[in-house]
Scaffold this active site. Structure first.
Site, PDB file in Angstrom:
ATOM      1  N   HIS A 394       3.102  -3.779  -2.921  1.00 57.75           N
ATOM      2  CA  HIS A 394       1.528  -3.649  -2.262  1.00 57.75           C
ATOM      3  C   HIS A 394       1.498  -4.610  -1.408  1.00 57.75           C
ATOM      4  CE1 HIS A 394      -2.994  -3.168  -2.793  1.00 57.75           C
ATOM      5  NE2 HIS A 394      -3.069  -4.298  -2.369  1.00 57.75           N
ATOM      6  N   GLU A 395       1.947  -5.955  -1.597  1.00 56.61           N
ATOM      7  CA  GLU A 395       1.791  -6.958  -0.792  1.00 56.61           C
ATOM      8  C   GLU A 395       2.872  -6.926   0.592  1.00 56.61           C
ATOM      9  OE1 GLU A 395      -0.687  -8.880  -1.031  1.00 56.61           O
ATOM     10  OE2 GLU A 395      -1.154  -8.301  -2.804  1.00 56.61           O
ATOM     11  N   HIS A 398       0.971  -4.960   3.085  1.00 56.36           N
ATOM     12  CA  HIS A 398       0.171  -5.863   3.820  1.00 56.36           C
ATOM     13  C   HIS A 398       0.983  -6.324   4.839  1.00 56.36           C
ATOM     14  CE1 HIS A 398      -3.797  -4.917   1.763  1.00 56.36           C
ATOM     15  NE2 HIS A 398      -3.186  -5.498   0.716  1.00 56.36           N
ATOM     16  N   HIS A 401       2.558  -4.433   7.756  1.00 53.22           N
ATOM     17  CA  HIS A 401       1.260  -3.947   8.672  1.00 53.22           C
ATOM     18  C   HIS A 401       1.072  -5.123   9.745  1.00 53.22           C
ATOM     19  CE1 HIS A 401      -2.870  -2.088   8.670  1.00 53.22           C
ATOM     20  NE2 HIS A 401      -2.421  -1.955  10.027  1.00 53.22           N
TER      21      HIS A 401
HETATM   22 ZN   LIG Z   1      -4.358  -5.316  -0.949  1.00 52.15          ZN
END
Ligand SMILES: [Zn+2]
Length: 609
Positions: A394-395, A398, A401
């Site tokens: 998940h991280e 981020h 991105h």
């Molecule tokens: Zn998040």
């Protein structure tokens, strides 16, 4: 946290090997460098005033001003982010807390200094717009000016704006009162756990109790929670009304049609995106009911209650995954995104972007954070379990991105906005799920993974849409003029729950009070973005896995776009149209398909026993 975990002492930061700690020297080589930059920004501040009243004088002076502003903002951002991250390493330490305090004050000072900019741009809008069209250097600020332009009709006179800004601290009142009441004043009772040990209920423990395999524990915790809230229910209703009134007030004075539009339009989201979500999910409820029926059958319950929704459907599955193993999974799971993506992931591991393990005093949770000229760092509290592996994925979503956007965009458009913020993180989680699902042979593990995947849909797409519907209904009720009593709120909330769950679940009376404890109901139309982001990500991951290169190319283009277009247009770059129901329908289809897969796996496991 169980007793065993509590007994194992959390290590001191010094005892953790460097390779598991982030390397923040990209910010500042030492604290002396921090001080030097602090002084530099401080010295620039008086210069800001000399530009007041001059933004429309010439292209050159406007460029000069915006360049200086950028320099100050980047500098302040670095001071702020670095001191906070250092403080997060050990929240008991006073030194970085001190630096962070100073950085915070500096940020406020900077913000106040620049507060003349928007009104002044508005005052001379035509003049400044013509500057932009004539100057290449100003082109990168086009989006910034467009946003001001689109917002123009909702900005009031200087005097009115000044009054609103003076009053804005009052608008925080309801939210603050809620959090004090809910987080500190409320006293929770004792609940007996599976072994008969008495444990005090808390917000954090509530979900642990609901995950218990013992229905008695789940039921006791559920009742204890809502008996407690029922004692204060009229106070919570008064707080919510106060919050709703501030939303309605803002919408009216800023000349929006209603508070929903007032919340969405500044973020450039059409109201249809919100209403589409609610109607599409309501049409798809039979799919949720199918999943819940499987849950009921699998848990061997005669009645499925509201407190039975969180317990894992596949018990006693233990995953133990070392951090090194998790890193290897990432490199494999993100293969579909191509070599370049993988090489950035490897860079994150090798160049120490990640602070891996828990240490004494380290802040809890996980995040991805950095500034324009540093890597996008990641803070974790890695435990050797499956949730931690998904958190890493998940991280990293981020961070990549941010990495792509900062690489491809000027500072002015390098930060992505909330509406698209959870897309890349969820795409990564989805790719990780598909990878682990493919490679896992053990049927029980496979079933556990699918259950985990499906719970993501249930709690993000379905539950957050239920919340979004409630928010819409109560705002509309207040706009029609009536204050809402606690009974009104509970009745509205119960009704929506009944329509979401009633076909399969016994919708226990107490759930009517749940609205009182959901923090987001005391902010403003936020949660729908969890559901839309999740839908977009699911549709994207599908495209990436099915269409390969062509879809990947578009996706990486999206990651590289920062905030260079409005959020709806950005997602269109990746091939997703959030103004249509398609992405939500695609996510529902995925949920439906994996519900069938889970049913078959569970059948196979049953037969093998
Ligand atoms: Zn998040």
């Amino acid at each position: 946290m169980d007793n065993k975990q509590q007994q194992v002492a959390v290590p001191k930061r010094e005892t953790i090997e460097d390779k598991y700690k982030w390397d923040l020297t990209n910010f500042f080589t030492d604290d002396g460098a921090w001080e030097a930059q602090y002084d530099e920004v401080k010295q620039l501040l008086p210069k800001i005033d000399t530009y007041i009243g001059s933004l429309n004088h010439s292209i050159d002076s406007l460029v000069e001003f915006l360049t200086m502003r950028e320099k100050i903002m980047i500098g302040t951002g670095q001071l702020y982010t670095y001191s906070k991250m250092k403080w997060d390493e050990n929240t008991k330490g006073l030194k970085y807390r001190g630096l962070f305090d100073r950085a915070q004050h500096l940020s406020t000072e900077v913000e106040t200094k620049f507060s003349f900019v928007e009104p002044e741009i508005l005052e001379h809008f035509e003049q400044i717009e013509s500057f932009i069209s004539q100057s290449n250097e100003l082109k990168k600020y086009q989006r910034y000016f467009d946003k001001i332009k689109n917002h123009r009709q909702h900005i009031l006179s200087d005097k009115e704006e000044a009054i609103i800004s003076e009053a804005s601290a009052l608008f925080q009142g309801p939210e603050n009162i809620f959090s004090v009441l809910s987080d500190s004043d409320i006293e929770f009772p004792i609940v007996k756990d599976e072994n008969g040990n008495e444990r005090k209920l808390s917000h954090g423990r509530f979900i642990q109790f609901l995950e218990s395999y013992d229905q008695r524990v789940r039921k006791d915790a559920f009742q204890a929670m809502y008996t407690t809230y029922s004692k204060y229910i009229n106070t919570f209703a008064t707080i919510i009304n106060a919050h709703l009134k501030t939303d309605v007030f803002t919408a009216r004075v800023r000349k929006y049609d209603n508070s929903l539009q007032a919340a969405l339009k500044p973020n450039e989201i059409p109201v249809e995106v919100y209403t589409n979500l609610i109607s599409t999910i309501n049409e798809s409820l039979p799919v949720l009911h199918k999943y819940l029926s499987l849950r009921k059958q699998q848990l061997k319950l005669d009645e499925l209650h509201m407190y039975d929704l969180y317990v894992p459907m596949v018990p006693n599955v233990q995953f133990s995954i070392s951090y090194e193993q998790a890193c290897e999974y990432m490199e494999q799971a993100f293969r579909p995104l191509g070599n370049e993506y993988i090489s950035i992931i490897q860079k994150a591991f090798q160049e120490r972007w990640i602070d891996v393990y828990e240490n004494e005093g380290k802040t809890s949770g996980a995040y991805s954070w950095g500034t324009h000229n540093t890597p996008p760092y990641i803070l974790l509290n890695y435990q050797e379990n499956i949730n931690s592996v998904f958190t890493l994925a998940h991280e990293l979503g981020h961070s990549l991105h941010s990495y792509y956007s900062k690489q491809e965009q000027p500072f002015a458009t390098s930060e992505y906005v909330i509406f698209v913020a959870e897309v890349a993180s969820t795409v990564n989680e989805t790719l990780l799920f598909h990878y682990l699902f493919q490679k896992t042979e053990d049927k029980k593990l496979k079933a556990y993974l699918v259950n985990h995947y499906l719970e993501g849909f249930r709690t993000t797409i379905f539950r957050q849409t239920l919340f979004a519907e409630f928010e819409k209904v109560i705002h509309e009720a207040l706009e029609q003029g009536d204050a809402l009593t606690s009974e009104d709120l509970s009745e509205i909330y119960y009704k929506i729950n009944q329509s979401f769950y009633g076909a399969v679940v016994i919708v226990d009376k107490d759930i009517a009070l749940e609205w009182a404890r959901i923090p987001h109901f005391y902010y403003n139309f936020y949660v729908y973005q969890y559901a839309t982001g999740y839908s977009a990500a699911t549709a994207l991951a599908r495209k990436i896995l099915q269409d390969g290169d062509e879809a990947v190319k578009k996706y990486l283009e999206f990651l590289s776009s920062g905030s260079s277009k409005d959020p709806i247009e950005l997602l269109k770059v990746a091939g997703i149209d959030m103004t249509s129901a398609e992405p939500i329908k695609a996510a529902i289809k995925e949920f439906d398909m994996y519900t069938d897969i889970l049913a078959n796996l569970l059948k196979d496991i049953e037969n093998e026993l």
